[in-house]
Motif scaffolding. Structure first.
Motif, PDB file in Angstrom:
ATOM      1  N   ALA A   1      51.645  34.373  32.803  1.00 47.32           N
ATOM      2  CA  ALA A   1      51.695  34.418  34.266  1.00 47.32           C
ATOM      3  C   ALA A   1      50.617  33.520  34.868  1.00 47.32           C
ATOM      4  O   ALA A   1      49.580  33.273  34.254  1.00 47.32           O
ATOM      5  N   GLU A   2      50.890  33.039  36.073  1.00 45.66           N
ATOM      6  CA  GLU A   2      49.868  32.345  36.873  1.00 45.66           C
ATOM      7  C   GLU A   2      49.374  33.334  37.917  1.00 45.66           C
ATOM      8  O   GLU A   2      50.165  34.112  38.453  1.00 45.66           O
ATOM      9  N   PHE A   3      48.097  33.228  38.258  1.00 44.75           N
ATOM     10  CA  PHE A   3      47.535  34.132  39.264  1.00 44.75           C
ATOM     11  C   PHE A   3      47.056  33.312  40.451  1.00 44.75           C
ATOM     12  O   PHE A   3      46.359  32.325  40.283  1.00 44.75           O
ATOM     13  N   PHE A   4      47.439  33.733  41.644  1.00 46.39           N
ATOM     14  CA  PHE A   4      46.941  33.059  42.851  1.00 46.39           C
ATOM     15  C   PHE A   4      45.628  33.679  43.293  1.00 46.39           C
ATOM     16  O   PHE A   4      44.746  33.006  43.768  1.00 46.39           O
ATOM     17  N   PHE A   5      45.530  34.984  43.187  1.00 48.23           N
ATOM     18  CA  PHE A   5      44.226  35.629  43.387  1.00 48.23           C
ATOM     19  C   PHE A   5      44.199  36.934  42.618  1.00 48.23           C
ATOM     20  O   PHE A   5      45.243  37.507  42.284  1.00 48.23           O
ATOM     21  N   THR A   6      42.981  37.370  42.319  1.00 45.89           N
ATOM     22  CA  THR A   6      42.827  38.622  41.560  1.00 45.89           C
ATOM     23  C   THR A   6      41.968  39.608  42.351  1.00 45.89           C
ATOM     24  O   THR A   6      41.498  40.602  41.805  1.00 45.89           O
ATOM     25  N   GLY A   7      41.772  39.314  43.618  1.00 46.16           N
ATOM     26  CA  GLY A   7      41.043  40.235  44.482  1.00 46.16           C
ATOM     27  C   GLY A   7      40.983  39.668  45.886  1.00 46.16           C
ATOM     28  O   GLY A   7      41.143  38.462  46.091  1.00 46.16           O
ATOM     29  N   ALA A   8      40.809  40.554  46.874  1.00 45.15           N
ATOM     30  CA  ALA A   8      40.628  40.120  48.259  1.00 45.15           C
ATOM     31  C   ALA A   8      39.488  40.941  48.846  1.00 45.15           C
ATOM     32  O   ALA A   8      39.333  42.118  48.499  1.00 45.15           O
ATOM     33  N   LYS A   9      38.731  40.314  49.749  1.00 45.62           N
ATOM     34  CA  LYS A   9      37.549  41.011  50.306  1.00 45.62           C
ATOM     35  C   LYS A   9      37.993  41.962  51.409  1.00 45.62           C
ATOM     36  O   LYS A   9      37.758  41.730  52.601  1.00 45.62           O
ATOM     37  N   ILE A  10      38.677  43.007  50.959  1.00 46.06           N
ATOM     38  CA  ILE A  10      39.180  44.011  51.898  1.00 46.06           C
ATOM     39  C   ILE A  10      38.856  45.403  51.364  1.00 46.06           C
ATOM     40  O   ILE A  10      38.559  45.569  50.181  1.00 46.06           O
ATOM     41  N   GLN A  11      38.918  46.372  52.273  1.00 50.07           N
ATOM     42  CA  GLN A  11      38.827  47.766  51.858  1.00 50.07           C
ATOM     43  C   GLN A  11      39.764  48.576  52.740  1.00 50.07           C
ATOM     44  O   GLN A  11      39.752  48.381  53.958  1.00 50.07           O
TER      45      GLN A  11
END
Ligand code: AMP
Ligand code: MG
Length: 426
Positions: free
Chosen positions: A278-288
């Motif tokens: 798989a390709e990953f575009f992001f593995t986290g976002a600065k949200i809660q």
């Protein structure tokens, strides 16, 4: 653009959302089908709906009253001869042919304004005596009349492909005689819950087990967004079994995995997906809530991809949604929804926010954009909003009491009571 799976890429909310929107713009909706008008409610239109004639098809009175020549009422009061009465739906031969100077006809809402008349006076401004009527005020030309074709010209586009069909759209289709509409087929969305501690709804949980609720919130959100949920069996925190179920999930048009994307030792979803190429575009976002959210895709190819209606060439996108129930709900809304909407054929749209005054002060740490469950209340124009008391992103009960999320920008530490805050309805 897509990154090596081992690297962690944590983006701001805006960048992460932007990436999803960018990818969503590249996917194609599935085939189309023709359905009955009412069955089309909530579906996405796959054809243009045109006006089959001018709307309105005649100059339409918007009031009960008298059809008049506005020049006759330049200096009110004026007394006019009543030469007839025009009901809505009356046959042309029963209507007075034309209104001459000094003449009028009674007219009902929805009836055609006769030739010669250029306005309608409301019945409230008239005093009738047999075949004469006194009008007590002036009118301007065009008052209380919708000219023929003013709402739409014959042949013009009323509804376009990509539009989700709501009450008004269904009414509009009905008004132009469409008893059937061509809509896009619903995309299938696989939902894969992971975790050794998770048991099915019907099971009696052991002392440290919990029931699967995420598959159900997601199924509701998927349906609401126009997709068809496919609930897979619960995956244990064990790579081989997880991989088999992920492969099964990739046969659907979109895969949502919940749980197993944090940094715990048994959070295996990213690992298994990267082993699958798989390709990953992001593995986290600065949200809660929802920081560990993952977005990526597997290229199309031999199994697990099946040739469903020309789909073999389209890559399968997946989201890894953090397992905490509120995180799952929020990250679906923020990230999975735009991709799903694109697969349903809907035209892209930006997230929309409301504003309301904050009822009581909020204090948080900076660094994350927060989407916190809240209650919007208040009467008429006086809306106010406050956070629900909650025990963090596992608290489904608090979220069930909420009707919106308050959005707190990452640079705000304290928001005072009375300040305007942005909201997202839920
Ligand atoms: P995880 O993201 O796997 O670390 O899970 C985070 C938290 O969410 C843990 O407390 C899990 O027990 C809980 N959780 C994970 N999946 C589900 C689910 N399907 N339903 C309810 N809670 C879940
Ligand atoms: Mg887990």
């Amino acid at each position: 653009m897509a990154v090596a799976p081992a690297r962690s890429v944590v983006l701001s909310f805006e960048d992460a959302r932007g990436l999803v929107e960018e990818q969503a713009a590249r996917v194609h909706p599935l085939g189309t089908e023709s359905v009955d008008l009412l069955a089309a409610a909530g579906r996405v239109l796959a054809e243009s709906v045109l006006a089959d004639r001018d709307i309105p098809p005649f100059p339409r009175s918007t009031r009960d009253g008298y059809a008049v020549r506005s020049a006759d009422l330049a200096r009110p009061p004026a007394t006019l001869d009543v030469i007839g009465e025009i009901k809505a739906g009356e046959k042309p031969n029963k209507r007075p042919p034309a209104i001459g100077p000094g003449q009028t006809a009674g007219i009902m809402t929805g009836a055609p304004v006769p030739v010669g008349a250029d306005a309608v006076v409301m019945v409230e401004y008239s005093a009738r005596e047999e075949n004469r009527v006194e009008i007590t005020r002036t009118v301007v030309a065009g008052e209380n009349v919708v000219p023929r074709g003013a709402e739409a010209r014959q042949g013009s586009v009323l509804l376009d492909r990509g539009q989700r069909l709501n009450d008004a759209a269904i009414a509009l289709a009905a008004s132009v005689g469409k008893s059937q509409l061509r809509v896009y087929k619903r995309p299938k969305v696989a939902v894969l819950t992971t975790g050794d501690e998770i048991v099915e709804v019907g099971a009696t949980p052991g002392p440290t087990q919990i029931r699967n609720s995420n598959s159900y919130s997601l199924a509701v959100q998927i349906q609401e967004a126009g997709g068809e949920p496919v609930l897979l069996p619960i995956a244990p925190d064990e790579p081989q079994a997880l991989r088999r179920l992920i492969e099964q999930g990739l046969k659907s048009d979109l895969l949502l995995v919940t749980g197993g994307v944090s940094l715990g030792r048994y959070d295996l979803v990213e690992q298994v997906l990267s082993e699958m190429g798989a390709e990953f575009f992001f593995t986290g976002a600065k949200i809660q809530p929802g920081r560990p959210v993952v977005f990526g895709r597997c290229s199309a190819g031999p199994p697990p991809f099946e040739n469903r209606e020309g789909w073999a060439t389209q890559p399968r996108y997946f989201f890894g949604l953090p397992g905490n129930p509120v995180s799952t709900m929020v990250t679906f809304e923020l990230f999975a929804r735009p991709m799903l909407e694109a697969l349903t054929g809907q035209s892209p749209r930006k997230l929309t926010f409301l504003q309301a005054r904050l009822k009581s002060e909020i204090r948080v740490k900076t660094g994350l954009k927060r989407f916190l469950p809240a209650i919007l209340s208040g009467e008429f124009e006086r809306a106010e909003v406050e956070l629900v008391k909650w025990q963090g992103s596992g608290d489904i009960a608090a979220t069930a009491r909420a009707n919106c999320y308050i959005i707190i920008p990452p640079d705000r530490e304290c928001i005072a009571a009375g300040e305007w805050v942005a909201l997202m309805m839920r």
